[in-house]
Design a protein around this motif. Structure first.
Motif, mmCIF file in Angstrom:
data_model
loop_
_atom_site.group_PDB
_atom_site.id
_atom_site.type_symbol
_atom_site.label_atom_id
_atom_site.label_comp_id
_atom_site.label_asym_id
_atom_site.label_seq_id
_atom_site.Cartn_x
_atom_site.Cartn_y
_atom_site.Cartn_z
ATOM 1 N N GLU A 252 10.138 -10.633 16.496
ATOM 2 C CA GLU A 252 9.228 -9.532 16.210
ATOM 3 C C GLU A 252 8.150 -9.447 17.294
ATOM 4 O O GLU A 252 7.849 -8.372 17.808
ATOM 5 C CB GLU A 252 8.597 -9.724 14.841
ATOM 6 N N LEU A 386 11.892 -8.904 9.183
ATOM 7 C CA LEU A 386 11.942 -8.266 10.499
ATOM 8 C C LEU A 386 12.288 -6.797 10.361
ATOM 9 O O LEU A 386 13.403 -6.460 9.958
ATOM 10 C CB LEU A 386 12.979 -8.960 11.396
ATOM 11 N N LEU A 388 11.710 -3.085 12.611
ATOM 12 C CA LEU A 388 11.234 -2.525 13.872
ATOM 13 C C LEU A 388 10.905 -1.062 13.661
ATOM 14 O O LEU A 388 11.716 -0.318 13.112
ATOM 15 C CB LEU A 388 12.320 -2.667 14.944
#
Lengths: 542, 277, 362
Positions: A252, A386, A388
């Protein structure tokens, strides 16, 4: 939250919750249900928060079809009651007026003033409960993905009876996704309640799950006195989970770093051209970025319903607007100052002040928000820890695309050839018939145009305002200088590595200090290697 | 109380000082073996291009040496190495017996007695001719002495003399930037003289000069040799012929031939690479 | 007589010095002795304003020394000004004592507010004026020494040097904005009460500050004038025009640059220290890159490479700034921007260049 041990009325709540769930899952006779719903509504209009909680619990028990709508309205703050007869209504505000719809008489719509209704206030405790109920409700309908998400939201907040119902649900469930989620939830509970054998099999089930509740469950288990075998297995799994969490945390940070780096590259690469190729220190570069961002905003204002199209149009649009501004600046000011880099620095700084003030006068000094199209909002969830953000992913690839395009222009086109010729030996290039002053103007235009394109990308990340460019100019210079003047690869590498370094230092030092550390590092680096990472080759560089 | 002090005294006797406190006494130029400049096995490359390749050059005290060579032969790079601007990749460079040029900075080398005239005349254009010479004058060039220095009568005379030698007495008050190209060359030579160097490196001294000026320069350089050693890099063959006693031909970073002008002109290798035959 | 020729050779500097000397005496007199109703009365506001301009003029001179004479375009001189100012501010803060809002005998208000229980180590000693006075010069000089040593030894020149000086001021600005630094963060240091026992609110103190500032400016001018008309001054200009040549003449260019840079930083520090009690506040915005680059434009407008040009430039531009921001707030940035452009393209030698041209023509 249902079993929160620190709650003020644990016993009462527990009994209530128990009663409620029993009722919830078994259902009440229709009449009784309607009555419960009405009673619940009435309690909502009372001042005392405990009464409200009671009322809400009754409402949930009633299994009325409206429950979900009601709870979400309450959570959003759209639930009111009338001053006159304490009727609970949904209300939406427009122009100081409220449009109300009765909860019980939901065909009656009225326009009322703000005096005649009151909002039903909630506190944090109620808010938490509302969220829990809502996710529980979602377990029963909706697409499998949402139901699985709802289960995950409930992890670690489950009471024993809820687990039982989850077990029932697990038997009936057909979707693999939801079954997976339910199995995790049940396994976490087994860690607390099951016997050793059950615990061991639950541990196997939880192996590799990244959900925070799993970690908490494991830690609790290890702290408890259980059999050695369980302890061992739990510790092992916990270690494995922690190392995976650390790994994803690293990913990350890397992603944030590369994203920050790609923005730096976008901002700096135009500068690398004007600075590196024609030796002009363009302090107005940041303002050309700002112009690009404003162009995006204007195009979006013209096409308010086609956000995606607006962004796509903004890329060439911003390129053209900034490039033209750049060419005007070059022809009117910079061409008098070639060979005197410090003077170009001062003059273009003047230009930047004028542009900033011009934007303030034309668009107002306030920041403008540019909205993101659907495909750039939201995030890509890879696992529970995680995810994005889409806009950053898009911008990263956009940066690579811009870099590639620029690289091709410089290497493959005749303009690129001429630019390189002029930058290496102006007099010779002129003698060979290269129109040097036209090349200068076009190079400057190209660099400025790319600044504009960078502005499009930036408008997706921050608000667009007159100071937008200023924030990036020093960083951009650092990137160019760090990478080695006149070297596109150097700029790419420098931008990405500085962005990444910044994000990796941040957790230890905080954002501001990280930035200072990076700046100081570059200051020291330039002193060690004044030519940057990739110095220009040959004797001319000295 | 006394005991530790004594122990300390023994450990650190009073006549001893820290190494870094010992003032460095610059070695005196020693030319007792008649050679003033040694360059041995010097190589330097820029990004893979070998500008100087295993160069060996010895210059005697009082000698006037001419160095010729086609463009890119490494003449300027050689001067850069001697004056400390460029550090070679390998090889040694000594000034006399005692002074290692490779461990010194440009100002230190200049102080040791090596003066240099650039290829492109470089004078301080904003200063007057007089000030240019004053700045070049051999004197204490550290910061504080420079701040409080004032010209003595003797120093003034020296400047006047130099003005006369380089023929700029009339224009001593005019700004160096307003001089003609040839005059700038002369001014730079004058600055070189003010430094009182033992070894002069002169890069293309007659570029842009008229025939008359050239003759005068040749005369000046020959008259200087003897007291000083001079290395002249020049393209103009007539000029070289008029001053040269010994000529070195550089080619591709190393020495192609060495000898007097006639030998050089008859050397078939030199004719091939340099005289274009 | 010959010893003082550095003053008398300065044809345009002499009138400036005379004017400064006259202002040093007359302005406080006109403020304190002449009744307010009189035409010749100088208001306290005007006096403090011009006192501020005089500190700017000193700062401009410091920049001119390194830019106009030595050819180093420093875009970070605000750092030295700011550090000098902070050192003075710290002294003034410690003088507040129990008169602060929280009435803590030692800790300044902002530290009490941040729940700090003791003075950070670098605040010790600032209750004594002599110590603070030394720090005002020492801190900027030390920073300049370290920064300059690193930069000059590795021969960072020209644009690169300008950019890293800008990075320097930028990073210091970010650092000083942090509360943890212990310099009052965003708000900086303010609410000062008195200086050496004189109340900062009284007209007398303000008049005194004005006179001291003018006096310091005169002294600084003379020191700089001595420097630039010495042989070292000619070396400076020689370094500006042909650095390599100077090196081959045997001067240690790096050392010269370093000491002049340090001297200039010290001068800027003193200017900052005089600035703070007159405006009553110092905060991190003094370190903003825009501030530092504005100093450069004062020098450019006045004429770089001439000391009187730098002084005149600072006074004229700042007067215009005060006037314009009052009369036409939007126009100031346009005017400043245009000033940058016009001066660099059409007036590379500034006002001083114009005056000299006219003199030569006459």
């Amino acid at each position: 939250m249902f079993t929160s041990p620190k709650s003020r009325f644990p016993a009462l709540l527990f009994i209530l919750a128990f009663a409620m769930y029993a009722a919830f899952f078994e259902g009440l006779p229709a009449n009784a249900a309607a009555r419960t719903f009405d009673q619940g509504l009435e309690k909502l209009t009372q001042k005392d928060f405990n009464n409200k909680i009671q009322g809400l619990e009754q409402i949930v028990q009633s299994k009325d079809p409206q429950v979900e709508k009601l709870l979400s309205a309450l959570l959003e703050g759209d639930l009111y009651y009338t001053q006159k007869d304490k009727e609970v209504v949904y209300a939406t505000k427009s122009d100081g007026q409220y449009t109300t719809t009765g909860v019980l008489s939901n065909d009656v719509t009225q326009q009322v003033g703000s005096r005649s209704i009151r909002k039903i206030g909630i506190n944090n405790n109620i808010r938490k409960k509302l969220k829990g109920w809502l996710s529980l409700l979602q377990l029963y309908h909706g697409p499998p993905r949402e139901r699985a998400d709802a289960v995950y939201r409930l992890l670690g907040k489950l009471s024993p009876d809820m687990v039982d119902s989850l077990k029932d649900l697990y038997e009936q469930e057909t979707s693999h996704k939801v079954r997976q989620a339910l199995a995790t939830a049940i396994a976490i509970d087994t860690l607390k309640t099951g016997n050793n054998e059950a615990k061991l099999s639950a541990l196997s089930q939880l192996k590799g799950s990244l959900h925070p509740a799993v970690k908490t469950g494991l830690i609790n288990l290890i702290n408890e006195k259980t059999s050695e075998q369980v302890q061992k297995k739990a510790t092992k799994i916990l270690q494995r989970i922690e190392s995976r969490i650390a790994f994803y945390g690293f990913l990350e940070t890397l992603f944030f770093g590369l994203s920050a780096g790609s923005i730096l590259v976008l901002a700096a690469i135009g500068l690398a051209i004007t600075f590196g190729v024609i030796g002009v220190i363009n302090m107005a570069h940041g303002e050309l970025i700002m112009i690009g961002a404003y162009t995006t905003w204007v195009i979006q204002q013209l096409l308010p319903h086609h956000l995606g199209l607006a962004i796509c149009l903004a890329v060439p649009g911003a390129f053209l607007v900034s490039a033209l501004s750049g060419i005007v600046i070059e022809r009117s000011i910079i061409r008098f100052l070639y060979g005197r880099p410090l003077e170009t620095l001062l003059a273009t700084f003047g230009v930047s002040l004028v542009l900033q003030q011009a934007v303030r006068s034309v668009f107002s000094p306030l920041n403008r928000a540019v909205s993101a199209p659907d495909w750039m909002s939201g995030s890509l969830v890879l696992n529970p820890i995680l995810s994005l953000t889409m806009n950053r992913i898009v911008i990263f690839f956009f940066c690579l695309f811009v870099f590639g395009a620029l690289f091709l222009i410089m290497k493959k086109t005749s303009l690129g050839l001429q630019v390189r010729a002029v930058s290496q030996n102006r007099a010779m290039a002129r003698a060979m018939g290269v129109p040097a002053s036209r090349v200068d103007a076009l190079t400057f235009g190209l660099g400025s145009g790319i600044a504009g394109v960078a502005g499009v990308a930036l408008s997706q990340l921050t608000n667009v305002g007159p100071n937008l460019g200023q924030a990036y100019i020093i960083d951009s210079f650092m990137v160019v200088v760090f990478g080695g003047v006149g070297n596109l690869w150097g700029t790419l590498l420098a931008g990405l590595s500085l962005g990444t370094a910044n994000k990796f230092i941040e957790p230890f030092s905080g954002a501001v200090l990280a930035k200072i550390i990076v700046l100081v590092f570059i200051i020291l680096f330039i002193q060690k290697r004044p030519q940057g990472l990739f110095p220009q080759k040959g004797r001319a560089a000295g | 109380m006394i005991q530790p002090l004594k122990a300390f005294r023994e450990f650190w006797p009073r006549d001893r000082v820290f190494d870094f406190l010992i003032p460095e006494i610059p070695p005196v130029l020693d030319t007792s073996h008649r050679v003033i400049l040694y360059l041995e096995g010097i190589s330097v490359s820029f990004d893979g291009f070998k500008a100087i390749n295993d160069l060996n050059l010895y210059v005697d005290k009082g000698e006037l040496r001419c160095i010729i060579g086609p463009n890119g032969a490494g003449k300027t790079t050689m001067m850069d190495i001697i004056t400390g601007k460029t550090k070679p990749d390998s090889g040694i460079a000594w000034f006399g017996q005692t002074i290692n040029l490779l461990s010194r900075t440009e100002p230190e080398i200049a102080e040791a007695g090596i003066g240099r005239k650039f290829q492109k005349p470089t004078v301080f254009e904003a200063h007057t001719v007089f000030e240019n010479l004053e700045l070049a004058m051999a004197s204490d060039k550290r910061v504080v002495p420079t701040l409080f220095s004032s010209l003595t009568g003797e120093q003034k005379d020296m400047i006047d003399q130099t003005l006369e030698i380089v023929g700029l007495s009339e224009s001593f008050k005019s700004r160096a930037g307003s001089l003609s190209h040839g005059q700038k060359q002369w001014l730079e030579i004058g600055m070189l003289l003010m430094q009182k160097p033992v070894l002069l490196l002169v890069d293309e001294p007659v570029a842009g000069m008229t025939r008359q000026e050239m003759e005068k320069t040749a005369e000046l350089l020959t008259s200087l040799a003897g007291n000083r050693s001079i290395i002249v890099v020049e393209h103009d063959m007539d000029f070289v012929r008029s001053i040269a006693r010994k000529v070195t031909v550089l080619h591709q970073g190393s020495i192609l031939a060495e000898g007097n002008m006639d030998d050089i002109q008859n050397n078939p290798k030199v004719r091939e690479v340099y005289l274009g035959e | 007589m010959k010893r003082l020729s550095f003053i008398f050779d300065d044809k345009l500097g002499i009138p400036l010095l005379i004017a400064l000397g006259a202002a040093m005496i007359m302005v406080p007199v006109l403020n304190l002795m002449v009744p307010e109703t009189n035409f010749f009365h100088v208001s306290t506001f005007t006096m403090s304003l011009w006192g501020k301009y005089l500190t700017y003029a000193m700062l401009a001179m410091a920049v001119d020394l390194v830019w106009g004479y030595l050819g180093i375009l420093s875009l970070g001189h605000g750092v030295f000004f700011g550090l000098g100012g902070y050192a003075m501010g710290m002294y003034l803060m410690r003088q507040i004592g129990t008169r602060g809002e929280y009435g803590h005998p030692i800790l300044p208000d902002f530290m009490v507010f941040l729940n700090w229980d003791k003075l950070p180590w670098f605040w010790h000693g600032f209750d004594m004026f002599p110590f603070a006075a030394v720090m005002i010069v020492l801190v900027p000089c030390l920073l300049a020494l370290v920064f300059g040593w690193l930069a000059f030894k590795s021969r960072v020149t020209g644009v690169y040097l300008s950019i890293i000086t800008q990075a320097l001021t930028y990073s210091l600005m970010l650092a000083f904005f942090r509360n943890e630094m212990g310099f009052g963060g965003n708000n900086g240091l303010t609410d000062f009460k008195d200086l050496l026992g004189f109340s900062l609110l009284s007209d007398g103190t303000k008049a005194g500050l004005f006179a001291v500032t003018a006096g310091c400016l005169i002294l600084a001018y003379l020191a700089c004038r001595y420097l630039v008309s010495s042989k070292l001054g000619r070396v400076l200009a020689a370094i500006r025009d042909a650095e390599d040549r100077v090196r081959f003449l045997g001067y240690n260019v790096e050392t010269v640059k370093l000491w002049v840079f340090v001297f200039s930083a010290g001068l800027a520090g003193i200017a900052g220290a005089l600035y703070v009690p007159q405006v009553g506040i110092i905060n991190p915005s003094e370190f903003s890159p825009l501030n530092s680059i504005e100093i450069v434009v004062w020098v450019a407008v006045g004429g770089r490479g001439t000391l009187y040009g730098a002084v005149a430039g600072a006074l004229v531009v700042n007067w215009a700034k005060s006037y314009l921001t009052g009369a036409l707030p939007d126009a100031w940035l346009f005017a400043l921007g245009a000033l940058f452009i016009v001066v660099t393209i059409f007036l590379p030698k500034g006002i001083a260049g114009l005056i000299r041209l006219r003199k030569e023509a006459a």
